[in-house]
Design an enzyme around this catalytic site. Structure first.
Site, mmCIF file in Angstrom:
data_model
loop_
_atom_site.group_PDB
_atom_site.id
_atom_site.type_symbol
_atom_site.label_atom_id
_atom_site.label_comp_id
_atom_site.label_asym_id
_atom_site.label_seq_id
_atom_site.Cartn_x
_atom_site.Cartn_y
_atom_site.Cartn_z
ATOM 1 N N HIS A 105 -2.908 1.232 2.254
ATOM 2 C CA HIS A 105 -4.368 1.222 2.112
ATOM 3 C C HIS A 105 -4.458 2.149 1.276
ATOM 4 O O HIS A 105 -5.963 2.685 -0.001
ATOM 5 C CB HIS A 105 -5.347 1.185 2.898
ATOM 6 C CG HIS A 105 -5.371 2.667 4.117
ATOM 7 N ND1 HIS A 105 -4.757 2.903 5.252
ATOM 8 C CD2 HIS A 105 -5.897 3.499 3.941
ATOM 9 C CE1 HIS A 105 -4.528 4.482 5.161
ATOM 10 N NE2 HIS A 105 -5.571 4.424 4.191
ATOM 11 N N ASP A 241 1.449 -0.113 7.460
ATOM 12 C CA ASP A 241 0.465 0.673 6.184
ATOM 13 C C ASP A 241 1.460 1.160 5.075
ATOM 14 O O ASP A 241 0.963 3.002 5.197
ATOM 15 C CB ASP A 241 -0.574 1.757 6.885
ATOM 16 C CG ASP A 241 -1.715 2.052 6.031
ATOM 17 O OD1 ASP A 241 -1.890 1.787 5.097
ATOM 18 O OD2 ASP A 241 -2.241 2.179 6.721
ATOM 19 N N SER A 665 -4.056 10.138 5.205
ATOM 20 C CA SER A 665 -3.205 9.104 5.516
ATOM 21 C C SER A 665 -2.165 9.622 3.680
ATOM 22 O O SER A 665 -2.299 9.835 2.936
ATOM 23 C CB SER A 665 -4.356 8.244 4.689
ATOM 24 O OG SER A 665 -4.968 7.388 5.702
#
Ligand code: ARG
Ligand code: GLU
Length: 735
Positions: A105, A241, A665
């Site tokens: 992402h 991810d 992240s």
């Protein structure tokens, strides 16, 4: 992560963060003799200050590393492998050739930008089998932190108590400029100063920014975004991810603009990768760039967030999402255009709901009240000066700021963020303001910027979707925003009729007509704008925002921050044995904890790890969230797992007690010896309240197990070239 702050008032926000205090001290914590490991988790620590307390705590949790193994200016250390990824995420170097690992992402925009109908890398994944297949990403940057120095004394020099607040602020800003100017650094490096502990401490960061970053690999969305919004912020999770990039440097290994001549960057350190996995209670460290936390809010502040602001924002987004979702389900083209926007609106919508639940479940407000009572008691007993009115100051200021904060959130959510046409009128408004302030020249440069932004906006715009969103959200604003901040043109209006009129007449609903409207001399354009139905409507809202909402908000917020700064100092003085970390501010931090399951509700216990079995359990053929690629199904059927399985199963994700937030992240999860074991990408739903109240019982970060990453790269994609350049280790088996 995404921060949405309209750039015109960013400057104001930055200034207002820096209120003043004369003296300060670097925080040192004391440790109790009997170790309750719950008590020594949480916190996002400054890497250069780990010696002492943090080092001891980490070792109590099972770490074998010293503070210097993590951060050292003279020798290579873990920090040399951690880079801020494109300003918002984190990434880490995993090979001697500058190979970078981050989230899918985080790389999404880049992957999307290289995709076309013939080469749909989102749909099918992308793998460079050699350097020459790697794809350049103009504008993308990564930043290393070379050194962190405490410059508090320099920043506070000459800031004496007889100065008024404005003069103190001025002095501080002058001092910061001086520190930056005289910083000891190489010509290709940058220097910047950041406030810690609400402006009670200042740190200088020497950084290096690389600008030639190439896409190396990404799994298909059905792996990298598996579970999408349904599974977002949730455990158990089964998302792979991750994506991979590479840093390129000039012949001297220094930053350079993109060039064919550039070569793979040679890092001072890269992370070895452990194939041995983790089990419950294993030590974990997460190293990265957390964006924002508000850990020292008073109870009234949390109360207002949870009971006034979050519900308003949740309601606005819920309505927008419902409408957009309806169109996406019935129209394939709209589905593609709105996929990324939908995901980003949904991301924080869902986060706020979880945050509210977690605050309630952990009784955060009651706990803060108890802490405040204790604080007041000690302040009184010890007769500490300067702290006795802080809590009542908070009460008064929060009461006073409530309606303007609420109006501000309505404006951001409705007029700036979620009704796209109103966002476009806001750009028009900025253009008109540029002309009023800076004349023709400012107008022309603003127009160039705005035209290029509109190009991007209209690529994924549908007036058909936006019109009902406008009707619903504008009526919500009119009905629910504090009436002082509702413009006259929104009172007693039939919003469906208004929407019909605006969307049928405005020139701002397509790129062609908007470009036409923006052509001509400054005065012509301003006149055309002011005759446009959408602009006329939007201008009223933006005028209220700039003339009434923002000035009042900034003025009160500045006062709140001054109180918050004193309160921070007071807390550290009143509770010398408590652990205090500076709130996240997008600077490099270390957080540590353990691999742990948790009990989300009575009678339910969540395990630490998920496996490929769970991916197959969730599989819905053809579904846009839960489809599974054929190849992955075959690998599963044949148990073709190579060296990546654990007891015959492929681990996918695991959770831990590491205190993380947006910006973390892509951060590496590191084991007790400094090896990579996972990749951070999310938190569990009830735990998203850790931004205001970290609770080791229900706050968990979610990581992809690095063995899943390797399995996908090796077995699924066949990119053995990438596996070859990594260093795979067996820290547990070799004992
Ligand atoms: N919740 C994670 C984060 O805050 C992941 C977001 C990815 N987007 C999504 N809608 N699934 O950024
Ligand atoms: N997904 C978040 C990000 O993009 C990290 C999750 C969190 O907020 O903890 O930074």
């Amino acid at each position: 992560m995404k921060y949405i702050i309209p750039y015109l008032f960013v400057a104001l926000l930055i200034v207002s963060c820096k209120t003043i205090k004369e003296t300060t001290e670097t925080q040192h914590n004391t440790i109790s003799k009997t170790v309750d490991t719950r008590e020594i988790q949480g916190g996002m620590w400054i890497p250069s200050l780990l010696e002492g307390v943090n080092e001891v705590e980490m070792q109590q949790l099972g770490s074998k590393m010293t503070a210097k193994d993590i951060y050292d200016v003279n020798n290579s250390s873990l920090k040399d492998a951690i880079v801020h990824f494109n300003g918002g995420c984190t990434s880490e170097i995993i090979s001697p050739n500058g190979l970078l690992l981050t989230n899918h992402h985080c790389g999404y925009g880049a992957i999307q930008s290289h995709s076309s109908v013939e080469h749909d890398y989102l749909q099918n994944g992308f793998w460079a089998m050699s350097y020459d297949q790697e794809l350049a990403n103009p504008g993308m940057t990564v930043t290393f932190i070379k050194r962190i120095d405490d410059v508090t004394a320099e920043v506070f020099a000459g800031v004496t108590s007889d100065l008024d607040e404005a003069s103190k602020l001025k002095k501080i800003n002058q001092n910061i400029l001086k520190v930056v100017k005289s910083a000891n650094k190489e010509t290709w490096q940058d220097a910047n100063v950041k406030a810690m502990y609400k402006g009670n401490q200042y740190m200088l960061f020497i950084t290096e920014e690389y600008k030639d970053i190439r896409l190396v690999g990404a799994p298909p969305t059905s792996i990298g975004k598996f579970g999408s919004d349904t599974d977002n912020w949730m455990w158990p999770r089964h998302t792979g991810d991750f994506s991979m990039f590479r840093i390129y440097a000039d012949a001297n290994n220094r930053p350079a603009e993109y060039s064919k001549e550039n070569v793979p960057y040679k890092p001072n350190h890269y992370l070895p990768i452990s194939l041995d996995g983790v089990e419950e209670n294993d030590f974990t460290l997460v190293f990265g760039f957390p964006g924002t936390t508000n850990e020292y809010l008073p109870a009234v502040g949390i109360d207002q967030t949870v009971n006034v602001l979050n519900p308003a924002k949740i309601e606005v987004r819920e309505n927008a999402l419902k409408i957009v979702d309806g169109f996406m389900r019935s129209d394939a083209e709209i589905k593609i255009k709105y996929a990324s926007k939908y995901a980003s609106i949904a991301n924080y919508w869902k986060k706020w709901i979880g945050e509210n639940q977690g605050i309630e479940k952990s009784k955060a407000i009651e706990k803060k009240r108890a802490l405040e009572a204790e604080f007041s008691k000690i302040v009184k007993e010890k007769d500490l000066v300067g702290y006795s009115t802080l809590l009542s100051d908070f009460e008064n200021l929060y009461k006073e700021i409530e309606s303007v904060s609420l109006a501000r959130d309505y404006w951001i959510e409705v007029a700036y963020r979620n009704v796209e046409l109103l966002g476009i009128t806001f750009r028009g408004y900025q253009l008109e303001q540029a002309f009023l302030r800076g004349g023709e020249e400012a107008f022309n440069s603003a127009r160039t910027t705005i035209l290029s932004r509109l190009n991007g906006t209209f690529k994924n715009y549908s007036a058909k979707v936006d019109k009902p969103v406008f009707a619903k959200l504008a009526s919500l604003y009119a009905e629910k925003a504090p009436s002082d901040y509702v413009p006259l043109n929104m009172k007693n209006v039939n919003f469906n009729e208004l929407a019909n009129r605006i969307y049928s007449r405005s020139k701002l609903t397509s790129l062609e007509s908007a470009t036409e409207l923006l052509a001509g001399s400054a005065t012509e354009v301003i006149e055309k704008l002011n005759n446009d139905e959408a602009y006329k409507f939007g201008k009223e809202l933006h005028t209220i925002f700039y003339n009434k909402i923002e000035p009042k908000f900034q003025q009160l917020n500045m006062q709140l921050e001054a109180v918050q700064k004193k309160y921070m100092k007071g807390l550290m003085e009143v509770f010398p044995n408590k652990r205090f970390f500076p709130d996240a501010n997008s600077t490099l931090r270390v957080t540590y904890g353990q691999v742990k399951g948790y009990e989300p509700k009575d009678g339910v216990y969540f395990n630490t790890t998920t496996y490929l079995e769970g991916v197959m359990e969730k599989y819905i053929p053809g579904d846009y969230e839960f489809d599974v690629p054929q190849k992955l199904q075959e690998l599963y059927k044949n148990k073709d797992y190579g060296q990546y399985a654990e007891n015959g199963k492929i681990p996918v994700c695991f959770i831990g007690t590491n205190h993380t937030t947006g910006g973390n992240s892509g951060s590496p999860a590191i084991d007790a010896e400094g090896n990579l074991i996972g990749l951070n990408f999310d938190r569990v739903w009830e735990g998203t309240m850790s931004d205001m109240n970290y609770d080791p019982d229900i706050c968990r970060n979610i990581m992809v197990d690095v063995r899943y990453v390797l399995f996908i790269v090796d077995k699924y994609a066949g990119a053995k070239n990438l596996i070859k350049e990594m260093t795979l280790v067996h820290p547990k088996k070799n004992k």
